[in-house]
Design an enzyme around this catalytic site. Structure first.
Site, PDB file in Angstrom:
ATOM      1  N   HIS A   1      -6.681  -4.615  -1.148  1.00 43.80           N
ATOM      2  CA  HIS A   1      -5.877  -5.839  -1.134  1.00 43.80           C
ATOM      3  C   HIS A   1      -6.141  -6.699  -2.347  1.00 43.80           C
ATOM      4  O   HIS A   1      -5.937  -7.905  -2.311  1.00 43.80           O
ATOM      5  CB  HIS A   1      -6.180  -6.665   0.111  1.00 43.80           C
ATOM      6  CG  HIS A   1      -5.924  -5.927   1.376  1.00 43.80           C
ATOM      7  ND1 HIS A   1      -6.879  -5.174   1.973  1.00 43.80           N
ATOM      8  CD2 HIS A   1      -4.809  -5.818   2.122  1.00 43.80           C
ATOM      9  CE1 HIS A   1      -6.355  -4.624   3.068  1.00 43.80           C
ATOM     10  NE2 HIS A   1      -5.123  -4.993   3.172  1.00 43.80           N
TER      11      HIS A   1
ATOM     12  N   HIS B   1       0.822  -1.217   0.000  1.00 39.56           N
ATOM     13  CA  HIS B   1       0.000   0.000   0.000  1.00 39.56           C
ATOM     14  C   HIS B   1       0.849   1.258   0.000  1.00 39.56           C
ATOM     15  O   HIS B   1       0.370   2.341   0.335  1.00 39.56           O
ATOM     16  CB  HIS B   1      -0.905   0.033   1.226  1.00 39.56           C
ATOM     17  CG  HIS B   1      -1.684  -1.218   1.433  1.00 39.56           C
ATOM     18  ND1 HIS B   1      -2.536  -1.698   0.476  1.00 39.56           N
ATOM     19  CD2 HIS B   1      -1.744  -2.091   2.454  1.00 39.56           C
ATOM     20  CE1 HIS B   1      -3.090  -2.824   0.921  1.00 39.56           C
ATOM     21  NE2 HIS B   1      -2.619  -3.090   2.104  1.00 39.56           N
TER      22      HIS B   1
END
Ligand SMILES: Nc1ncnc2c1ncn2[C@@H]1O[C@H](COP(=O)(O)OP(=O)(O)O)[C@@H](O)[C@H]1O
Ligand SMILES: Nc1ncnc2c1ncn2[C@@H]1O[C@H](COP(=O)(O)OP(=O)(O)O)[C@@H](O)[C@H]1O
Ligand SMILES: [Mg+2]
Ligand SMILES: [Mg+2]
Ligand SMILES: [Mg+2]
Ligand SMILES: [Mg+2]
Lengths: 218, 357, 357, 218
Positions: C219, C57
């Site tokens: 995700h 991320h």
């Protein structure tokens, strides 16, 4: 010297060119993919659309003004290499025939030759660099010779177009020395130059315009 | 084609509209002709710096307009150099009376369009000098070709010269500094994937699942060679060694000679990197390569620089000069001296680069 | 799989090595257990803020460590929450005696691992409070499920709470502020393409050339629905309206009660957005979407906010909470008050976010 | 009460589990793709590799220590939901049989039941949430009933494994209420839960270990 091209023919030429380039937008862009940045067709189409939008304002003017206006429209809308080069081509062509409303054979030679000279001046281009000059230069030579030899206009224009076509195809085996294609070095070999191709289209359209123009006016 | 856009022909216009709405305290946007300029332009008595080029390289150049960097940026269509009227208008808008430096990347299109603009500006009595950036070592020969492209060093020169202008350097000094940055900077890039020009709608080139392209430019133009995919370490080594071991490079560029009032040929030579040099290391994402991968490249670059005796004194890591959504990276090394380090550290406040106050 | 990596199992380690080499003035990196922490930690008397989550991320969270934001960040494997020993070690390393706030994204894995770490830290006599971020309006029901995921608001809470800690807020006040940020922030994301987890080597999901996924997490988990590709304006409208029109949302979260010395259930309710609200608008790239596209989204978002009577007082535009190389974006709106605006504007100096001094 | 499981069996179970999870790394990850984040197999494999690296240090210790060590290794290396859940499973299982070096039928029930209770405590999981509990819970019930009914160990373990398998398959039509799969709502229906699948594998491996272990020791 007989007048072979009127102001209206010039306008028809530009309009027909705009149509041809719109039609070949994808093709010219595809040619610009392997050795360039995939925008030549897009650029030319955008430019000639701008030319179209400027034409109405100068339709009543002389050939020189019409051509210079087209050139300025190209300079201010195309960008890239094509913008200044084709812009200069038409601006310089226009300057060469400033004030005229009808053109003779010799005027036409002068027009195209001046355009080519402008391209070479701005682009610092040599023959064999794999650019539009490789189509424009033999075309100008062929036209000039034909006119000097007294060949009739239609045939002279055919010879010009044929020379442009041959010049265009001859760019295929060339190693690019100018423009983006030069960055890929050896890999530029084997691909036809997009600028040479658009130049051929512009000249071929000139030939066709005058052919149909002459038919129309008898 | 998968992009967050509306119509392809509106991409640049709508991008500029978004920028105008997002950063009104930093920049303003002029439409038709299109350019982004400092909100407080013209800054009286300060040399103004204008750059431009095709769109698709964001944040370059529009994202670098603001205090301490560019005074204006002219975005062309995607991957297409802007037109002379954009540069002319931008130049007129930001000239604060101390003259304007054009930072031009070495592409035929950019050069021709910027030269036309400079000539027009000269005609209107504005002092304009132009400096070419040509740092891409992937392009080898310069004798018979266009020579090296302008890539990573462009960003660095805009930051450093922007700081110099802010500090009060006069036009000639800013231009000389820009020339110095250019000959001390070298870059090389690679692509894992192609990019897709919105107007075209298909990838500019096709790469196999196990292929990559080395020596790529920033316009989706193909690179110098295609090879099997390699590891980050191997790729970094290839790029870094090409940059570090590039021999002295010499070329002739055209610059405006104010005294003579004409364009003159100037011969410039890059000094090769040598042991003991202090460098700024710039690891750039081509746009689609995410932030997790860049430190992996930086790590190896750091190791190689150390081995070669180059001391990294500053770095820049991120997507700063991109090629739409292309995955890949470029590595730029810029030899730094104390003047350049000081100017690099000076405050900058633009949408794309920001530090200090 | 095309990535600038070496072995998949080394991605996180090598990324951290690169970060340590690139930003030694801002952060240090501890290995085994892995965490990134402020170069000057522990800062005596300052509340420390620790966050963490799966890698992939970036720049979140490691890129947000530094002055004015996080004191430490614990990166797990790609898309996998970190382990309790990472958080425990990080917590012990940065505790300056004023206690530690854990900012935890609402995923079962993150919650369980962070809770274990907090319990261990409590056992070692360290004051730890935890605040959950659950802002993703794509997840509708909370009664019988895990509830909303933590997405865009995480970045904003880390900035705002980091500034508060820097300003001297005590632990309870920083925690209360974080809770306030969370209930005032809402986010929704979408994907044009999947991402590829390095270890897996193939895209997590397959999307057709003309499909997109709406309500995606960070995700690579699938979204709520798949639909035909739409224009940037239509996509922006879908996301923005989902965020703006989300009704009051109520859920029960677990927080540590210091007085009772146990975890207690706390009921929290999001106030819906209403005309006249001041908001921070955050347009986030999922990692693979390049900078040219984000202003196009921002432009439409601005228009919609205006129409809805929301006043954008601050914005953040860029790749800040990403999903590897996924193309797509998320929109987060955070209702701001003067306290939050002041803290947002306060200086921050991290690898990923930097302004002021 | 006869001892059916030695310390060595426990170690063999863990080793065999590590092998099975390595083998099914891709499969478990694939199961985690449509309704999760494509890492379950990777996580479990990483975790049991860590367990393997810790085993040598505690091979001489009691079953409780061995299991707690395995649990701690999982907690500190798996992350995600699987780490705390399986970590707690083994830590709590270990605490339940602390000090023992051999286990009876009843010990085994206690071991697994304690592990399950740990998972439910940490995960706040209900039956039918579409998680590993949906495999573990029926398995524990089946084992407990069989042992209470005096069924022989091999058959009891077969019944346990059968129940786990059924529980695993039963997750397919469930709507997920816990973990990542709950985020996709209705779209979680029709997919087998990866955690239930790894739980089934762990229990099946237990059965096989004891079967072969008993063969080996006659
Ligand atoms: N220096 C030059 N002289 C003449 N023609 C050139 C020169 N540089 C480029 N060209 C022509 O321009 C064409 C490319 O135009 P275009 O794609 O519109 O611009 P760009 O290369 O900037 O993208 C080439 O195919 C070539 O024919
Ligand atoms: N609250 C919970 N209780 C029990 N099991 C859970 C819970 N949340 C998740 N799980 C299990 O964890 C599995 C996913 O594990 P894993 O993929 O390793 O972690 P993550 O979801 O964090 O990526 C799910 O398939 C489910 O069986
Ligand atoms: Mg081109
Ligand atoms: Mg171009
Ligand atoms: Mg995970
Ligand atoms: Mg998972």
């Amino acid at each position: 010297m007989s007048k072979i091209m009127t102001k209206r023919d010039v306008i028809e030429w530009l309009k027909a060119t705009a149509a041809v380039l719109e039609e070949n937008r994808r093709y010219l862009t595809d040619l610009d993919s392997p050795i360039g940045d995939a925008d030549h067709g897009i650029n030319m189409d955008r430019g000639f659309k701008k030319v179209m939008s400027q034409l109405p304002a100068v339709e009543d003017k002389d050939v020189g003004t019409i051509l210079r206006t087209a050139g300025m429209a190209l300079v201010s809308s195309v960008g890239g290499a094509g913008g200044p080069l084709y812009g200069t081509f038409f601006m310089d062509a226009g300057k060469a025939v400033a004030g005229k409303t009808e053109l003779s054979d010799e005027d036409l030679v002068l027009l195209i030759e001046s355009g080519l000279k402008g391209v070479v001046r701005i682009g610092k281009t040599n023959l064999g660099d794999k650019t539009m000059v490789d189509a424009l230069h033999p075309a100008v030579e062929a036209l000039r010779r034909a006119v000097a030899d007294g060949v009739d206009t239609a045939e002279a224009l055919r010879l010009m177009t044929e020379a442009a076509s041959k010049g265009m195809v001859d760019t295929i085996p060339m190693l690019a020395k100018k423009g983006r294609a030069s960055y890929v070095g050896e890999r530029s070999i084997g691909h036809q130059d997009p600028g040479a191709t658009s130049s051929y289209m512009i000249l071929k359209t000139l030939m066709e315009t005058l052919a149909s123009g002459h038919r129309a006016t008898g | 084609m998968k992009k967050l856009i509306n119509k392809p022909e509106d991409v640049v216009k709508e991008e500029l509209e978004g920028i105008a709405l997002a950063y009104p305290d930093l920049v303003k946007v002029h439409f038709e002709p299109n350019f982004v300029y400092r909100a407080d332009a013209p800054v009286k008595g300060k040399v103004a710096i204008v750059s431009g080029g095709g769109s698709g390289h964001e944040p370059m150049h529009g994202g670098f307009v603001g205090v301490g960097m560019l005074d204006a940026a002219c975005p062309g269509a995607v991957f297409t150099s802007p037109t002379p009227d954009q540069m002319l208008e931008a130049t007129k808008t930001v000239d604060g009376g101390a003259g304007v430096l054009h930072i031009v990347k070495n592409y035929s299109g950019d050069i021709m369009n910027f030269e036309m603009a400079a000539d027009m500006a000269h005609g209107e009595g504005i002092r304009v000098l132009s400096i070419l950036i040509d740092d891409d070592v992937a392009v080898k020969d310069s004798l018979y070709t266009q020579g090296r492209r302008g890539t990573g060093t462009t960003v660095l020169s805009e930051k450093i010269c922007g700081a110099a202008a802010e500090k009060g350097y006069d036009l000639k000094r800013v231009a000389a500094l820009c020339r110095k940055v250019n000959i001390n900077g070298r870059c090389m890039g690679m692509a894992l994937t192609s990019c897709t020009v919105p107007h075209v709608g298909r990838p500019t080139f096709e790469l196999g699942e196990d292929e990559m392209e080395i020596g790529i430019g920033i316009h989706g133009e193909p690179g110098r060679l295609r090879m099997k995919l390699k590891s980050a370490d191997e790729i970094t080594e290839m790029l870094a060694l090409s940059v570090i071991e590039d021999p002295a490079y010499s070329r002739t560029v055209r610059e405006w000679d104010e005294a003579k009032g004409e364009w003159v040929d100037v011969v410039l030579q890059d000094p090769p990197f040598k042991e003991g040099d202090q460098v700024l290391a710039f690891v750039n994402s081509m746009g689609g390569t995410p932030a997790i991968e860049l430190p992996i490249v930086y790590r190896k670059l750091h190791e190689i620089c150390e081995k070669k005796g180059l001391k990294i004194v500053r770095n820049l890591i991120g997507p700063y000069i991109t090629s739409l959504e292309m995955q890949g990276c470029s590595i730029t090394l810029l030899k730094m001296d104390d003047e350049m380090i000081g100017l690099w550290d000076a405050p900058v406040k633009t949408p794309g680069l920001r530090w200090g106050t």
